[in-house]
Design a protein around this motif. Structure first.
Motif, short mmCIF file in Angstrom:
data_model
loop_
_atom_site.label_atom_id
_atom_site.label_comp_id
_atom_site.label_asym_id
_atom_site.label_seq_id
_atom_site.Cartn_x
_atom_site.Cartn_y
_atom_site.Cartn_z
N GLN A 127 0.84 -1.20 0.00
CA GLN A 127 0.00 0.00 0.00
C GLN A 127 0.87 1.25 0.00
OE1 GLN A 127 -2.45 -0.39 3.52
NE2 GLN A 127 -4.02 -1.55 2.43
N GLU A 128 0.23 2.36 -0.32
CA GLU A 128 0.92 3.65 -0.22
C GLU A 128 1.07 4.03 1.24
OE1 GLU A 128 2.40 5.64 -2.32
OE2 GLU A 128 1.92 4.44 -4.10
N GLY A 129 2.23 4.52 1.59
CA GLY A 129 2.47 4.98 2.96
C GLY A 129 3.57 6.02 2.96
N LYS A 130 4.07 6.33 4.15
CA LYS A 130 5.18 7.28 4.30
C LYS A 130 6.19 6.70 5.27
CE LYS A 130 3.02 11.72 3.20
NZ LYS A 130 2.80 13.11 3.66
N CYS A 131 7.45 6.98 5.00
CA CYS A 131 8.50 6.55 5.92
C CYS A 131 9.74 7.41 5.70
CB CYS A 131 8.83 5.07 5.73
SG CYS A 131 9.71 4.68 4.20
N VAL A 132 10.71 7.24 6.58
CA VAL A 132 11.97 7.97 6.47
C VAL A 132 12.80 7.38 5.32
CG1 VAL A 132 14.17 8.48 7.61
CG2 VAL A 132 12.02 8.63 8.90
N HIS A 133 13.42 8.25 4.54
CA HIS A 133 14.36 7.84 3.50
C HIS A 133 15.69 8.55 3.78
CE1 HIS A 133 10.52 6.99 1.52
NE2 HIS A 133 11.17 6.16 0.72
N TYR A 134 16.79 7.83 3.59
CA TYR A 134 18.13 8.41 3.70
C TYR A 134 18.66 8.72 2.31
CZ TYR A 134 18.39 7.00 8.62
OH TYR A 134 18.16 6.86 9.96
N TYR A 135 19.18 9.93 2.16
CA TYR A 135 19.84 10.35 0.92
C TYR A 135 21.34 10.45 1.19
CZ TYR A 135 15.44 11.58 -1.41
OH TYR A 135 14.21 11.55 -2.00
N HIS A 136 22.12 9.63 0.52
CA HIS A 136 23.58 9.65 0.64
C HIS A 136 24.14 10.34 -0.61
CE1 HIS A 136 23.47 6.56 3.91
NE2 HIS A 136 22.38 6.18 3.26
N TYR A 137 24.80 11.46 -0.43
CA TYR A 137 25.37 12.20 -1.56
C TYR A 137 26.88 11.96 -1.64
CZ TYR A 137 21.15 14.65 -2.90
OH TYR A 137 19.90 14.93 -3.38
N PHE A 138 27.35 11.77 -2.89
CA PHE A 138 28.75 11.47 -3.14
C PHE A 138 29.35 12.46 -4.13
CE2 PHE A 138 26.60 7.54 -2.13
CZ PHE A 138 27.50 6.83 -1.34
N ARG A 139 30.65 12.74 -3.93
CA ARG A 139 31.50 13.29 -4.98
C ARG A 139 32.34 12.11 -5.46
NH1 ARG A 139 30.50 18.38 -7.18
NH2 ARG A 139 30.14 19.92 -5.55
N HIS A 140 31.75 11.33 -6.35
CA HIS A 140 32.34 10.06 -6.75
C HIS A 140 33.53 10.29 -7.67
CE1 HIS A 140 32.58 6.00 -8.49
NE2 HIS A 140 31.93 5.60 -7.40
N PRO A 141 34.64 9.54 -7.51
CA PRO A 141 35.82 9.77 -8.36
C PRO A 141 35.57 9.49 -9.84
CG PRO A 141 36.08 7.77 -7.03
CD PRO A 141 34.88 8.50 -6.51
N ASP A 142 34.61 8.63 -10.16
CA ASP A 142 34.31 8.30 -11.56
C ASP A 142 33.04 8.96 -12.07
OD1 ASP A 142 36.56 6.63 -11.77
OD2 ASP A 142 35.45 4.95 -10.92
N LEU A 143 32.03 9.07 -11.22
CA LEU A 143 30.70 9.50 -11.66
C LEU A 143 30.41 10.96 -11.35
CD1 LEU A 143 28.70 6.38 -10.41
CD2 LEU A 143 29.61 6.80 -12.70
N GLY A 144 31.21 11.61 -10.54
CA GLY A 144 30.90 12.98 -10.15
C GLY A 144 29.83 12.99 -9.07
N LEU A 145 29.03 14.05 -9.06
CA LEU A 145 27.99 14.18 -8.05
C LEU A 145 26.86 13.19 -8.33
CD1 LEU A 145 26.97 15.81 -5.58
CD2 LEU A 145 25.78 17.31 -7.20
N CYS A 146 26.53 12.36 -7.33
CA CYS A 146 25.44 11.39 -7.46
C CYS A 146 24.88 11.11 -6.07
CB CYS A 146 25.91 10.11 -8.13
SG CYS A 146 27.29 9.30 -7.29
N TYR A 147 23.77 10.38 -6.03
CA TYR A 147 23.16 10.09 -4.72
C TYR A 147 22.56 8.69 -4.71
CZ TYR A 147 18.47 10.79 -6.70
OH TYR A 147 17.33 10.68 -7.45
N VAL A 148 22.40 8.16 -3.49
CA VAL A 148 21.70 6.90 -3.25
C VAL A 148 20.60 7.18 -2.23
CG1 VAL A 148 21.85 4.55 -2.35
CG2 VAL A 148 23.71 5.47 -3.75
N ARG A 149 19.37 6.80 -2.54
CA ARG A 149 18.23 7.00 -1.64
C ARG A 149 17.78 5.63 -1.13
NH1 ARG A 149 12.44 6.82 -2.84
NH2 ARG A 149 11.23 8.37 -1.69
N VAL A 150 17.77 5.45 0.21
CA VAL A 150 17.44 4.17 0.82
C VAL A 150 16.14 4.29 1.61
CG1 VAL A 150 18.23 2.33 2.35
CG2 VAL A 150 19.90 3.61 0.99
N GLN A 151 15.17 3.47 1.27
CA GLN A 151 13.90 3.42 2.00
C GLN A 151 14.10 2.61 3.28
OE1 GLN A 151 10.39 2.42 -0.41
NE2 GLN A 151 9.77 0.98 1.18
#
Length: 519
Positions: free
Chosen positions: A132-156
């Motif tokens: 079902q649809e709901g709400k919860c905390v998500h973590y956003y991890h931001y990186f200055r990656h040596p190969d990809l540059g600025l990117c992020y990972v969002r974890v539910q």
């Protein structure tokens, strides 16, 4: 693309085509439905009524370990009180405050919507997990990656612990150029100048051949505390999908003034000449015709002025094509695909052995079809560029069509009659072979027959119509408007055929007053 460059190459410094923004989603194929979760619980020797407590324990582990790892590694962490806050800007501000320029530079948390499981009674009165649809905390991890540059990972943080990864192909390109010592100048995700444009294009093309599961796994594994549990103990690894892809073609102009002059004309062409049917054609969709079309979604054309430039956007459902004057220095055509199932990819059926026969199948969201997405997107960009090139067509439409009004000698010295491309059956034929789905993979006799006459139930009628189409295709080949694909029964439009049909579409969608003004 060739038509566009033939007319504007003297004004263009270089052209680059490649990925812009990419957003991936990782989720377990077993845990994405209620029955799969029941199977998972059975494997873990758990009852359905044990599910809430089990899921809460996993959530507690994920949250506690995530925040502890951030403290141990010196990564600044900040909870946000609104999901509407610009997270990238907040993460970069946090990184600057702590002097971080590489690696993981910030962790943010926000309460946002998510698809989660809750126990509900089914019609039989049995309690089962339901998504079902709901709400919860998500973590956003931001990186200055040596190969990809600025990117992020969002974890539910709630079961089934879906993850998202966002990166940018242009930022990735900058890192590739840096490693090779190639001088370049950029502004955000636009490459303004580069010492070796051919190498830059090769590097963008190389991104298409990436081992995406390995790359995404390497990004997510260090910031997902439940990785080992999900992949090893529970046997529910992440399946990687492309949630959104943007494929951009940049024409970087020598002079901003020249770009501004032509861009105004392209905008006018897009607003006045292009119709909703054109949007479908450029995106490779079937245009509804005689009740046999397959597109039922909403088509929109939208003009909007923003701080970075004026853009014209063509929507079909959630997929789109847009043009804009990027930073007043480049003309960008961009295809965005959110729902790929309307496109096709040539592959074996899912579940069959690797050596099984291939056929045209629906495109999947899985990253295995990302290279085909890029191919489809580039084809859409090319079609729109070809249409915009007619703005600078040096020949009047009458001169363009004049050769079609004369008989020609076909193969074997047989005489082929003249064509009347504006009206009658000849006009219908040209519009039929110009359909978007044919531009992607060509067309056969049967495709043109259905487009012209519909699908007849009577076999004798189908045979007569097929014979008529065979003669019509031979006529188009004699005039050089179509070419046959070697070793197949398929045809493609020739370069001359594309010019003629684009010009005809522009003329047939204009009223007399506009044509008179142009004349």
């Amino acid at each position: 693309m060739k038509s566009f460059l033939a007319r504007f190459s003297s004004l263009v410094s270089f052209v680059l085509s490649g990925f812009d923004r990419l957003r991936f989603r990782g989720e377990s194929r077993l845990l994405n439905n209620g029955r799969g979760v029941e199977s998972y619980l059975f494997q873990q020797n758990l009852r359905c009524i044990d599910f809430p407590a089990h899921a809460e324990r996993l959530t507690d582990t994920l949250r506690r370990q995530t925040e502890q790892d951030a403290r141990d590694q010196g990564v600044p962490y900040r909870p946000l009180n609104s999901g509407a806050i610009d997270k990238e800007a907040a993460a970069l501000d946090l990184a600057r405050e702590h002097g971080l320029t590489s690696g993981r530079v910030a962790v943010l948390s926000a309460v946002e919507s998510a698809r989660v499981y809750r126990l509900r009674k089914n019609p039989a009165g049995r309690v089962t997990p339901v998504k079902q649809e709901g709400k919860c905390v998500h973590y956003y991890h931001y990186f200055r990656h040596p190969d990809l540059g600025l990117c992020y990972v969002r974890v539910q943080t709630w079961f089934p612990f879906q993850v998202r990864v966002g990166l940018n192909g242009r930022q990735w390109l900058y890192r590739q150029l840096d490693r090779r010592g190639v001088r370049f100048r950029n502004r955000d995700n636009l490459l303004l100048a580069v010492a070796d444009p051919a190498l830059a294009q090769d590097l963008l093309a190389e991104q298409r051949r990436t081992d995406w599961p390995a790359l995404l796994g390497d990004l997510v594994r260090p910031v997902q505390p439940l990785w080992a549990y999900l992949h090893d103990r529970a046997g529910t690894p992440y399946y990687w999908m492309t949630e959104q892809s943007e494929w951009a073609t940049d024409f970087v102009f020598h002079s901003p003034d020249q770009l501004a002059r032509w861009y105004a004309r392209w905008l006018r062409h897009g607003i006045e000449r292009l119709q909703c049917a054109d949007v479908l054609r450029y995106l490779g969709k079937k245009v509804p015709d005689r009740g046999h079309g397959s597109c039922t979604g909403e088509v929109k054309i939208d003009l909007r002025t923003r701080p970075e430039g004026t853009r014209l956007k063509f929507w079909y459902q959630t997929n789109s094509l847009k043009i804009y004057d990027k930073e007043a220095r480049a003309f960008r055509i961009e295809t965005t695909i959110n729902r790929p199932e309307g496109f096709q990819v040539y592959r074996t059926k899912e579940g069959e052995a690797a050596g099984a026969a291939k056929s045209w199948q629906k495109m999947r969201q899985g990253v295995a079809d990302l290279d085909r997405r890029a191919e489809v997107s580039q084809a859409a960009n090319n079609r729109l560029a070809d249409s915009l090139a007619t703005v600078a067509e040096p020949r009047p439409l009458g001169e363009l069509l004049r050769p079609l009004g004369r008989p020609v000698l076909a193969a074997g010295r047989r005489r082929a009659r003249a064509l009347n491309p504006l009206t009658g059956r000849d006009g219908e034929l040209l519009r039929a072979v110009g359909k978007g789905e044919f531009l992607l993979k060509g067309f056969r006799n049967a495709d043109v027959r259905v487009a012209l006459y519909g699908e007849a139930a009577d076999p004798d009628r189908r045979r007569r119509e097929s014979a008529r189409v065979t003669r019509q295709l031979a006529l188009l080949r004699a005039h050089g408007l179509i070419v046959r694909v070697t070793g197949t029964h398929r045809y493609h439009l020739s370069a001359a055929g594309r010019r003629v049909i684009t010009g005809l579409l522009a003329a047939t969608t204009s009223d007399i007053s506009r044509l008179d003004a142009c004349a």
